[in-house]
Design a protein around this motif. Sequence first.
Motif, PDB file in Angstrom:
ATOM      1  N   HIS A  20      68.441  61.360  96.838  1.00 19.74           N
ATOM      2  CA  HIS A  20      68.226  60.003  96.335  1.00 19.74           C
ATOM      3  C   HIS A  20      66.925  59.815  95.570  1.00 19.74           C
ATOM      4  O   HIS A  20      66.854  58.978  94.674  1.00 19.74           O
ATOM      5  N   ARG A  71      67.241  54.264 109.250  1.00 18.71           N
ATOM      6  CA  ARG A  71      67.762  53.235 110.163  1.00 18.71           C
ATOM      7  C   ARG A  71      68.784  53.879 111.107  1.00 18.71           C
ATOM      8  O   ARG A  71      69.963  53.980 110.811  1.00 18.71           O
ATOM      9  N   VAL A  77      71.456  47.456 111.242  1.00 23.54           N
ATOM     10  CA  VAL A  77      71.708  47.493 109.803  1.00 23.54           C
ATOM     11  C   VAL A  77      72.108  46.101 109.317  1.00 23.54           C
ATOM     12  O   VAL A  77      72.955  45.433 109.915  1.00 23.54           O
ATOM     13  N   GLY A  80      74.692  44.795 102.922  1.00 21.78           N
ATOM     14  CA  GLY A  80      74.162  45.359 101.682  1.00 21.78           C
ATOM     15  C   GLY A  80      73.362  44.401 100.821  1.00 21.78           C
ATOM     16  O   GLY A  80      72.282  44.760 100.319  1.00 21.78           O
ATOM     17  N   TYR A  83      69.176  43.812 101.209  1.00 19.84           N
ATOM     18  CA  TYR A  83      68.042  44.643 100.802  1.00 19.84           C
ATOM     19  C   TYR A  83      67.456  44.241  99.447  1.00 19.84           C
ATOM     20  O   TYR A  83      66.229  44.114  99.330  1.00 19.84           O
ATOM     21  N   GLU A 114      71.957  54.621 101.113  1.00 17.06           N
ATOM     22  CA  GLU A 114      72.645  55.157 102.281  1.00 17.06           C
ATOM     23  C   GLU A 114      72.843  56.653 102.097  1.00 17.06           C
ATOM     24  O   GLU A 114      73.308  57.100 101.043  1.00 17.06           O
ATOM     25  N   HIS A 115      72.483  57.419 103.112  1.00 20.51           N
ATOM     26  CA  HIS A 115      72.705  58.860 103.119  1.00 20.51           C
ATOM     27  C   HIS A 115      73.538  59.182 104.351  1.00 20.51           C
ATOM     28  O   HIS A 115      73.120  58.906 105.475  1.00 20.51           O
ATOM     29  N   GLY A 117      75.924  57.512 105.253  1.00 23.81           N
ATOM     30  CA  GLY A 117      76.179  56.226 105.870  1.00 23.81           C
ATOM     31  C   GLY A 117      74.993  55.609 106.590  1.00 23.81           C
ATOM     32  O   GLY A 117      75.123  54.540 107.190  1.00 23.81           O
ATOM     33  N   VAL A 118      73.811  56.262 106.509  1.00 20.66           N
ATOM     34  CA  VAL A 118      72.625  55.780 107.218  1.00 20.66           C
ATOM     35  C   VAL A 118      71.645  55.203 106.199  1.00 20.66           C
ATOM     36  O   VAL A 118      71.226  55.906 105.276  1.00 20.66           O
ATOM     37  N   PRO A 119      71.238  53.937 106.327  1.00 18.47           N
ATOM     38  CA  PRO A 119      70.295  53.335 105.368  1.00 18.47           C
ATOM     39  C   PRO A 119      68.914  53.986 105.457  1.00 18.47           C
ATOM     40  O   PRO A 119      68.409  54.276 106.547  1.00 18.47           O
ATOM     41  N   CYS A 120      68.306  54.205 104.288  1.00 15.03           N
ATOM     42  CA  CYS A 120      66.966  54.792 104.199  1.00 15.03           C
ATOM     43  C   CYS A 120      66.153  54.005 103.172  1.00 15.03           C
ATOM     44  O   CYS A 120      66.677  53.584 102.139  1.00 15.03           O
TER      45      CYS A 120
END
Length: 364
Positions: A20, A71, A77, A80, A83, A114-115, A117-120
């Motif tokens: 990312h 996260r 979470v 969307g 953010y 999301e990486h 499915g995990v927000p960063c």
Amino acid sequence: MSVTAPAGTEQWVRGALAAHWGEPWAGARLSPLTVGGAAPLTHTAGLWRVAAPGGGPGGPGGHVDHVLKVRLNAEAVRPGPFYPLKDRVAAHCRRRGVPVPPAVPAADGRTAVEHDGVPCELTPHCPGVPARGGRERAAAVVATGLDLREALDALPPDVAGELAPLRLPSLVEEEHPPTAFRDAVDRLLPKAERGTDPWHRAAAGVLRELRAAEPLLREAPDAGARPSVVHGDLHIHHFLLDPRGEPRVLAVLDFDNLHVGDRLLDLAWIADTAVLACGDDTRAARDVLAGLLRSGRRRGLLRPGDEHLLMPVLTAHSLPVIVDIAKDILDRGLPSPQWLAYFDLLSPARRLTAHRLLTGPRAD
């Protein structure tokens, strides 16, 4: 519900940075973030210190430290649209002079990705320290906290309309406060008092404090009173101060609990944080709170009588979190060293002390 490995491991973090923010980030020096050798106060995210390749975010030459927030708790979470809205609020506060660190955009321009499915999120690392340390640091927190509240009051009206449907995560809104209080006093406290290990003793201590703070809960106004965009989490670890020279706030952190709620919540957090920063110096705490009331009234942030509502608002807001942590210890068998720090952070006994100082004859 927390995600399972390998999310949040070093290999996974390097993959997220490469995917990312670009391949040069994958080789950056990484280390789990600590504050004074201890894990930072968060139970919803993994925090990594990242030495980025560049003199600025992603630029060539030299190294600048950053923080990657992963996260790890799915219940924390936000939807969307939250953010980019959070970025708008943070940018507005920066324009008004509040030291809010800007997020580092990913290669596609987003500041939250999301990486697997995990927000960063990636932000610059601030070298500041938490505000503990006495009168001067407490006064610095108050001044910057009031600047932040003034900035939030000046947001365009449409921001509150967009934010209102993006509710806080379920882990923050656990139960209706009266229901949580009765469960804490009638069931959890006796259960804690039957245990002899440090976790049961700690839970029993904070639940006894909660029982003693019932008068504050009876005074708490309706949750929908004075609706406004609020930061919602202005505790002592979210004000980082310059460790050298005259105390000043270098950064106000973590807008992840941004929501529409009672605007007195932020002012209550500021008062509570000031008392915690003063430590055992009750005279200093009284003087700093008197300054908060004077400045808050002069700037139109506090009305006469609001001082009686601050700690009731904060106690009602924090109660479900205290009860949920107690349940982790007593019902779910999930002790964590961080729970002890949270009990200190959310201490109902300190809120009772702050209430007395705010409403006593020398408060203003």
